[in-house]
Design an enzyme around this catalytic site. Structure first.
Site, short mmCIF file in Angstrom:
data_model
loop_
_atom_site.label_atom_id
_atom_site.label_comp_id
_atom_site.label_asym_id
_atom_site.label_seq_id
_atom_site.Cartn_x
_atom_site.Cartn_y
_atom_site.Cartn_z
N HIS A 141 17.85 27.44 -32.69
CA HIS A 141 19.28 27.75 -32.69
C HIS A 141 19.94 26.75 -33.65
CE1 HIS A 141 17.96 28.62 -28.52
NE2 HIS A 141 18.87 29.57 -28.48
N ASP B 267 20.26 23.27 -32.25
CA ASP B 267 19.01 22.52 -32.02
C ASP B 267 18.73 21.59 -33.20
OD1 ASP B 267 18.70 24.28 -29.90
OD2 ASP B 267 17.30 25.58 -31.00
N GLU C 268 17.47 40.09 -27.63
CA GLU C 268 16.61 39.55 -26.57
C GLU C 268 17.25 39.83 -25.22
OE1 GLU C 268 15.16 35.51 -27.16
OE2 GLU C 268 15.20 35.21 -24.99
N GLU D 104 11.13 38.72 -23.68
CA GLU D 104 10.71 37.47 -23.03
C GLU D 104 10.14 37.79 -21.65
OE1 GLU D 104 13.11 34.04 -23.53
OE2 GLU D 104 12.63 33.25 -21.54
N HIS E 38 12.32 36.88 -18.67
CA HIS E 38 13.51 37.73 -18.57
C HIS E 38 13.14 39.09 -17.97
CE1 HIS E 38 15.69 35.49 -22.10
NE2 HIS E 38 15.35 34.69 -21.11
N ASP F 29 9.04 36.42 -26.74
CA ASP F 29 9.21 35.05 -26.27
C ASP F 29 8.19 34.86 -25.15
OD1 ASP F 29 11.10 34.19 -28.02
OD2 ASP F 29 12.66 33.81 -26.54
N ASP G 38 10.85 29.43 -17.50
CA ASP G 38 10.32 29.19 -18.85
C ASP G 38 9.04 28.35 -18.85
OD1 ASP G 38 12.28 30.66 -20.14
OD2 ASP G 38 13.49 28.93 -20.71
N ASP H 298 8.90 30.44 -25.84
CA ASP H 298 10.17 30.02 -25.23
C ASP H 298 9.79 29.42 -23.87
OD1 ASP H 298 12.69 29.53 -24.50
OD2 ASP H 298 13.47 31.53 -24.84
C1 XUL Z 1 17.44 31.84 -22.74
C2 XUL Z 1 16.61 32.20 -23.89
C3 XUL Z 1 17.08 31.73 -25.23
C4 XUL Z 1 16.78 32.66 -26.35
C5 XUL Z 1 17.37 32.26 -27.66
O1 XUL Z 1 17.00 32.36 -21.54
O2 XUL Z 1 15.59 32.85 -23.76
O3 XUL Z 1 16.54 30.48 -25.45
O4 XUL Z 1 15.40 32.82 -26.52
O5 XUL Z 1 18.73 32.06 -27.60
CO CO Z 2 14.06 33.44 -25.06
#
Ligand code: XUL
Ligand code: CO
Length: 441
Positions: free
Chosen positions: A99, A102, A230, A266, A269, A294, A307, A337
């Protein structure tokens, strides 16, 4: 200066190695399904979890021991770039992602933030010249700063919408400058806490307008990265608009964006949305929307986005099965991630965690390819639907049937015959293939 002086370059040593700082299964040069593991898996390191995360949680302060933390401000940002490229080289990883916040600290104004970004981006660009590690994707953080308290592109305040747009505009320019292969939108606060004070229709329309403006600007500046949404159902919002692939796809179709975006899926998620990881991959794949991944895993007993580094071989196998069936990830990759646990605070843990994740996906790749080569699952699925390959089934599929014809067919049926779904056999077969992979067969 070396930030990881105790660590040498991580090499593949095979499954019998007792060296924790070696790959046991990830052999970048090994060819699986016509591609090298490196080409297939396209691993990426997440800048935020690896170089900026302090490992604090809602109940405790940060525990991470990072030698670059002796710096601050722009010096810290520069030290992190040095540490990052040392890490990428030692891990031998082809991609990274970040990001905006970051890599460079926000200044006291948008202009100053952009200047900070410019100088770190120039430094990263310089490092990339001598490195094999490329930018898988970048994004901007439109969720941490208090200005985004009520959202970004879906905020109730037009000034916030404009600020969010300015940050994405810069993100697209940065992506172009560093040759990003993808650009990610994770709508951290694009959702709501309560419907009681929310104009959902306006927020969704604004989000649609925002994405269209982003697509237009990328075209204008000639940034040809794959755009990725995402999905995540909640956290920090109680409802996030990009809930899962299915609702994200409906949104893209409504706002005329379906051919401009794919999805970055992800694992954690997916499980937060009440789906399996492979469900989200599969849903995206069969709709031509699987862009990138991710890679992580959630904790089975905790209901939030933990995560964790992926180590569950059953999950990595089923995920790789989808990815192989997708013909690989194209411009996407497997980005971790994932973060080390709060108790795993040493710099060495950063390597050990990535090695564990890379090995887990390498096993998944090998086993999934073998399952496909030996037609273990495909044949079963094909047989199950054989009634649709001829007769009335074929007419349904070809669109040459109607309710009249189907009633005629149903009227002359005596008994409908069913076959077993063989679920337990299927699972036993997968276990057998996993165990054979351990044995190196
Ligand atoms: C948050 C997440 C983020 C995205 C990028 O849950 O997954 O880190 O991957 O903004
Ligand atoms: Co993510």
């Amino acid at each position: 200066m070396a930030y990881f002086e105790n660590i040498d370059k991580i090499k593949y040593e095979g499954s019998n190695s007792t060296n924790p700082y070696s790959f046991k299964f990830y052999n970048p040069e090994e060819v699986v399904g016509g591609k090298t593991m490196e080409e297939y898996l396209r691993f990426g390191v997440a800048y935020w979890h690896t170089f900026t995360e302090d490992l604090s949680d809602p109940f405790g302060v940060g525990t991470a021991q990072r030698s670059w933390d002796k710096f601050d401000g722009m010096d810290l940002a520069k030290a992190r770039v040095e540490a990052a490229f040392e890490f990428f080289e030692k891990l031998n990883v082809p991609y990274f992602c970040f990001h905006d916040v970051d890599i460079a600290p926000e200044g006291s104004s948008l202009r100053e933030s952009n200047q900070n970004l410019d100088s770190i981006v120039a430094m990263i660009k310089d490092y990339m010249k001598d490195s094999k590690t490329k930018l898988l994707w970048n994004t901007v953080n439109n969720f941490t700063h208090p200005r985004f308290v009520h959202g970004a592109a879906s905020a109730n305040n037009a000034d916030v919408f404009a600020f969010a747009a300015a940050k994405v505009k810069k993100g697209l320019e940065v992506g172009k400058e560093l040759g990003a292969e993808n650009y990610v939108f994770w709508g951290g606060r694009e959702g709501y806490e309560t419907l009681l004070n929310t104009d959902m229709k306006l927020e969704l329309d604004n989000l649609g307008r925002f994405f269209n403006m982003a697509v237009n600007y990328a075209e204008e500046i000639g940034f040809d990265a794959q755009f990725l949404i995402e999905p995540k159902p909640k956290e920090p919002t109680s409802h996030q608009y990009d809930f899962d692939v299915a609702s994200g796809y409906a949104f893209l179709q409504k706002y005329d964006l379906a051919d401009k975006f794919k999805f970055n899926i992800e694992a954690n998620h997916a499980t937060l949305a009440g789906h399996t990881f492979e469900h989200e991959l599969h849903y995206a794949r069969v709709n031509g929307l699987l862009g990138s991944v991710d890679a992580n895993q959630g904790h089975p007993l905790l209901g939030w986005d933990t995560d964790e580094f992926p180590t569950d071989l059953y999950a990595t196998t089923l995920a790789m099965y989808e990815i192989i069936k997708n013909g690989g990830l194209g411009r996407g990759g497997l980005n971790f991630d994932a973060k080390v646990r709060r108790g795993s605070f040493t710099p060495e843990d950063l390597f050990l965690a990535h090695i564990a994740g890379m090995d887990a996906f390498a096993v998944g790749l090998r086993v999934a390819q073998k399952l496909l080569d030996d037609n273990v699952l495909e044949g079963i699925v094909k047989d199950r639907y054989s009634s649709f390959y001829e007769g009335i089934g074929k007419e349904i599929v070809d669109g040459t049937s109607d309710f009249q014809k189907l009633e005629q067919h149903a009227l002359q049926l005596d008994e409908i015959k069913h076959e077993s779904g063989r679920l337990e056999l299927i699972k036993a077969n997968i276990n057998q293939y996993l165990l054979k992979a351990y044995a190196g067969e």
